[in-house]
Design a protein around this motif. Sequence first.
Motif, PDB file in Angstrom:
ATOM      1  N   ILE A  46     -20.730  93.402  16.070  1.00 19.67           N
ATOM      2  CA  ILE A  46     -19.333  93.774  15.817  1.00 19.67           C
ATOM      3  C   ILE A  46     -18.649  92.826  14.831  1.00 19.67           C
ATOM      4  O   ILE A  46     -17.521  93.072  14.423  1.00 19.67           O
ATOM      5  N   ARG A  47     -19.347  91.766  14.432  1.00 20.79           N
ATOM      6  CA  ARG A  47     -18.761  90.781  13.530  1.00 20.79           C
ATOM      7  C   ARG A  47     -18.311  91.414  12.206  1.00 20.79           C
ATOM      8  O   ARG A  47     -18.995  92.278  11.655  1.00 20.79           O
ATOM      9  N   GLY A  48     -17.119  91.014  11.740  1.00 20.27           N
ATOM     10  CA  GLY A  48     -16.664  91.464  10.432  1.00 20.27           C
ATOM     11  C   GLY A  48     -16.179  92.898  10.402  1.00 20.27           C
ATOM     12  O   GLY A  48     -15.963  93.448   9.324  1.00 20.27           O
ATOM     13  N   ARG A  49     -15.984  93.509  11.596  1.00 21.15           N
ATOM     14  CA  ARG A  49     -15.472  94.884  11.652  1.00 21.15           C
ATOM     15  C   ARG A  49     -14.163  94.899  12.417  1.00 21.15           C
ATOM     16  O   ARG A  49     -14.093  94.427  13.552  1.00 21.15           O
ATOM     17  N   ALA A  50     -13.130  95.446  11.808  1.00 22.25           N
ATOM     18  CA  ALA A  50     -11.822  95.463  12.464  1.00 22.25           C
ATOM     19  C   ALA A  50     -11.820  96.500  13.582  1.00 22.25           C
ATOM     20  O   ALA A  50     -12.208  97.644  13.368  1.00 22.25           O
ATOM     21  N   VAL A  51     -11.384  96.079  14.763  1.00 23.36           N
ATOM     22  CA  VAL A  51     -11.288  96.980  15.918  1.00 23.36           C
ATOM     23  C   VAL A  51      -9.810  97.297  16.137  1.00 23.36           C
ATOM     24  O   VAL A  51      -9.026  96.393  16.430  1.00 23.36           O
TER      25      VAL A  51
END
Length: 210
Positions: free
Chosen positions: A139-144
């Motif tokens: 999930i790193r570097g992905r905006a949630v």
Amino acid sequence: MDFAEAQKEALGCTKCGLCHSRTQVVFGEGPLNAELFIVGEAPGFNEDRAGKPFQGASGMLLDRLLGSLDLSRERVYLTILVKCRPPGSPPRSPRPSEVSSCRPYLMSQLAAVDPKVVVALGEMASRVLTGRKEPLSRIRGRAVPLDRRYVFPTLSLQRALYVPADRGLLISDFSRLPELLAAERPSTYETLNIPGSPAAEREPIQPGLW
Ligand code: SF4
């Protein structure tokens, strides 16, 4: 619990065993209208001595990362998942029960500041703030989008200090922040039930954090 109550309570808090290993509570600092909110995992030696987040080498790295975006720490709200230094040298990671005990303070800070972008540094902060159980590598570097803000998981400053390849990934992740800060807030009904969140009144869900 509002922000002032949370700060007052945290400064004398004995809710978990970390109260015995701290010198000072590291509550957090920054403007309450900050659009960018950065969360680390736990205070280290330097933070514990100063009573402030992100000191020493990790603080210098953070300052450089923010400087590359034309930001200074005075414009960012900085805080930590658990507000007291764990024991050991180097300090051990906080236990889930300690993170849970300290979580209401973080939620009060988030509700008061209501930032557009929340950067979660490291695996533990990323899990707590996204409510997701996937490994950070996925999930790193992905905006949630969550609670009408973007939660942005990335690597910890400590890891980036010691692993040059990870430093490059962290720099790359931070370079995405201006785009998120310039974007409209996401419209989402997902929420972690942060008090004061309008979304929480519409359709609350409670993701399992651990
Ligand atoms: S880590 Fe948090 S919950 Fe534990 S004693 Fe410190 S302020 Fe209280």
